[in-house]
Design an enzyme around this catalytic site. Structure first.
Site, PDB file in Angstrom:
ATOM      1  CE  LYS A 290      -4.178   1.811   2.219  1.00 16.60           C
ATOM      2  NZ  LYS A 290      -5.171   1.638   3.292  1.00 16.60           N
ATOM      3  CD  GLU A 377     -19.311  -3.093   8.838  1.00 14.45           C
ATOM      4  OE1 GLU A 377     -18.609  -2.236   8.282  1.00 14.45           O
ATOM      5  OE2 GLU A 377     -19.457  -4.266   8.391  1.00 14.45           O
ATOM      6  NE  ARG A 405     -20.699  -3.598   5.807  1.00 15.11           N
ATOM      7  CZ  ARG A 405     -20.243  -4.137   4.676  1.00 15.11           C
ATOM      8  NH1 ARG A 405     -20.576  -3.601   3.516  1.00 15.11           N
ATOM      9  NH2 ARG A 405     -19.443  -5.171   4.690  1.00 15.11           N
TER      10      ARG A 405
END
Length: 629
Positions: A290, A377, A405
């Site tokens: 990244k 979640e 969610r």
């Protein structure tokens, strides 16, 4: 000299595919430089895009897009994809009003196969497309590109479980960079990242000990020996890494390939060409870094996940900035630490949003009471319910859009059992540049109908702290929803005072017109009320709502206005209408909220003005409405 001779001739993937494979490293280099320049000027998601440059180039080179489907998970990494698919000259509009969206968006381009913004949806969507093509007799290919962070969510495994048992041509690319927004947590990332050398250790130690006396006398020999040792460790680690990953994914019915270097574009092309011709579910494990190619982002991928503006390579002289107003997120983070110091039962839970939800200091001060459950979640909410059953006081820090969610868990696992879980709901309302996938416009509507819930909406920073303390002390499920960014600049108490649940207050006394305002709409309503000479009520609570105050104000005023930064349907304004109907009060009522449409991305002030929810727009709408009725 033209810095991007190849990228300049690429408007679509068809142009890319006309190049020779040996030219692709230069395309990737030019694309990365273009990305650095464009995001440096506009801001936006950054480190994740830098890490996906070579993979994006290889995918569009091998696959016949847009006929073949590329489904990007979350979409943080889709900027290179946009550059290669006809939107290069629009990158200066990224995440701006009327410009390019920060995520793939079907209405923006035929190359955006599936609209995204939330995590872990790519495998299920790509599987659906693959099955549809099979039934329609289309010879197309579907590819899901998902990060190892998004792979921690249950939805990804549900899709893997389904796809692995189906006769379908599907490629899942696991983009493994050991990150989501924050460093990944949980057993799966550790499993993927394990780099065990095992039996090599003893051999290497023996060789090193026995040969050091000789090697240190030969110029450069020790350095050479160290390189050999590191290479052996790397090869052994990669072999073990592949073995473990192979076991995991092949047990799901996928044929595993990898791990491969995600920054070697020519090798990626060869691997992808082979995989495109294979039948059945395939999984390609790609290792990327990244922030690759930009040292600041490589060294701190969390900080550079998204940027407002790219910093200079040469640090500017330090200038002491003026004291800034704290954001609501910071107010929450400070309250959480203060409340935790006062009550050892408090624990904090986040679904992979440590920085975004303001939990960095809490994790540092109370590491044993901090739980990052990953992008999960649903689990976060049920986990909180289990803690509450045993006398712990959980605070779930979650964005409004991500609470969607976990709705079933909120209802079934918390509310129906009347468990004292506090939901600190950040990013309620318009969120700006991230657009409709991240807008928090529905929580009042979907929470208000849930039994046992207390719902509070603070009007400023101090109210936020007051209502957090109040709801924390309540012995029932509760939610405090607050917007992104700063508030009015109110002086914030450092105590843990509470207010009476279900009671609002009058912020301004006026005549004829009353504005019954909720949360972030109190401040603009007060400004609008000056020229209208309207009364303004800060309701504080959406549920239980202050019926007594509503009835009193309705009977003493001629015109009733409600204001909320939430969908009009089923929201706080609807709650006021229910009270009026219950008490038989029939007077003109104007509901001010977000109408029934998908909002856009852009500057929040501009969006609120367009939605009729800025102070000026509120005044204008009320005045026009009164003339009309």
């Amino acid at each position: 000299m033209n810095p991007s001779p190849l990228l300049d001739i690429i408007d679509t993937p068809q142009d890319l595919r006309r190049l020779e494979k040996k030219q692709l490293p230069q395309v990737a280099a030019e694309l990365r430089e273009f990305l650095l320049d464009s995001v440096g000027k506009t801001g936006g998601h950054f480190a994740s895009n830098l890490g996906a440059v070579e993979l994006t180039v290889a995918l569009h080179y091998v696959y016949d897009t847009p006929e073949d489907h590329l489904v990007w998970d979350v979409g943080h990494q889709s900027y290179p994809h946009k550059i290669l698919t006809g939107r290069k000259n629009q990158m200066h509009t990224m995440r701006q009003y009327g410009g390019l969206a920060g995520f793939p968006k079907r209405s923006e381009s035929e190359y955006d196969a599936f609209g995204v913004g939330h995590s872990s949806t790519s495998i299920g969507a790509a599987l659906g497309m693959a099955i549809a093509d099979k039934q329609l007799g289309n010879n197309r290919r579907s590819v899901a590109i998902i990060g190892d962070g998004a792979m921690t969510a249950g939805q990804a495994f549900e899709a893997l479980n389904c796809a692995g048992d189906m006769d379908v041509d599907l490629l899942v690319i696991l983009n493994d960079n050991e990150m989501s927004i924050s460093p990944n947590v949980g057993a799966l990332p550790k499993y993927l990242a394990s780099n065990v050398v095992r039996d090599m250790h003893g051999l290497l130690s023996t060789i090193k000990a026995q040969s050091s006396k000789v090697l240190d006398k030969l110029p450069g020999a020790m350095e050479l020996a160290q390189k050999v040792e590191n290479k052996i460790k790397t090869l052994a680690g990669e072999a073990e890494h592949a073995k473990q990953s192979l076991s995991l994914f092949e047990n799901f019915g996928f044929r595993y390939t990898g791990p491969v270097d995600g920054h070697n574009v020519e090798n990626l092309v060869d691997v992808l060409k082979d995989l495109r011709g294979r039948k059945g579910p395939q999984l390609l494990h790609v290792i990327t870094k990244k922030g690759n190619g930009y040292k600041f982002a490589e060294n701190d991928p969390v900080k550079y996940h998204a940027v407002a503006k790219l910093p200079s390579e040469v640090p500017a002289p330090e200038v002491k900035p003026a004291a800034a107003k704290p954001t609501y997120t910071q107010v929450f983070g400070q309250w959480l630490c203060d409340q935790a110091a006062a009550d050892e039962r408090l624990v904090a839970i986040t679904p992979a949003m440590r920085e975004g939800s303001g939990l960095v200091e809490f994790e540092q001060r109370f590491p044993d009471r901090y739980f990052d459950v990953g992008i999960a979640e649903q689990h976060a909410v049920t986990f909180a319910g289990g803690l509450a059953c045993e006398g712990i006081k959980p605070v779930v820090a979650i964005y409004s859009t991500f609470l969607q969610r976990a709705y079933d868990q909120l209802v079934h696992d918390v509310a129906l059992q009347n468990l004292p879980v506090l939901f600190a709901i950040d990013r309620a309302g318009i969120v700006g540049a991230d657009g409709p996938t991240h807008a928090g416009l529905y929580d009042l509507s979907f929470l208000r109908c849930v039994p046992n819930m207390i719902i509070a909406a603070p009007s400023d920073e101090n109210e936020c702290r007051l209502l957090l303390s109040t709801c924390y002390q309540a012995n029932s499920p509760s939610a405090v929803r607050y917007p992104r960014g700063t508030g009015t600049g109110a002086t914030i108490s450092d105590g843990l005072e509470t207010v009476e649940i279900g009671k609002g207050i009058i912020r301004r006394e006026g005549e004829k017109i009353v504005v019954i305002a909720f949360g972030s709409m109190v401040a603009p309503s007060l400004i609008a009320a000056e020229n209208l000479n309207a009364t303004v009520a800060d309701m504080r609570f959406v549920k239980p709502i202050d019926e007594e105050l509503i009835v009193r104000l309705a009977r003493s005023h001629d015109y009733i206005v409600t204001a909320e930064e939430n969908a009009e349907q089923g929201g706080a304004g609807s709650a006021v209408l229910e009270v009026l109907a219950k008490h038989g009060i029939c007077k003109p009522v104007l509901l001010l909220g977000v109408e029934d449409k998908v909002t856009e991305h852009g500057d929040p002030k501009k969006l609120l003005d367009d939605l009729g929810l800025s102070a000026e727009a509120i005044e204008k709408r009320i005045a026009g409405w009164i003339k009309a009725v």
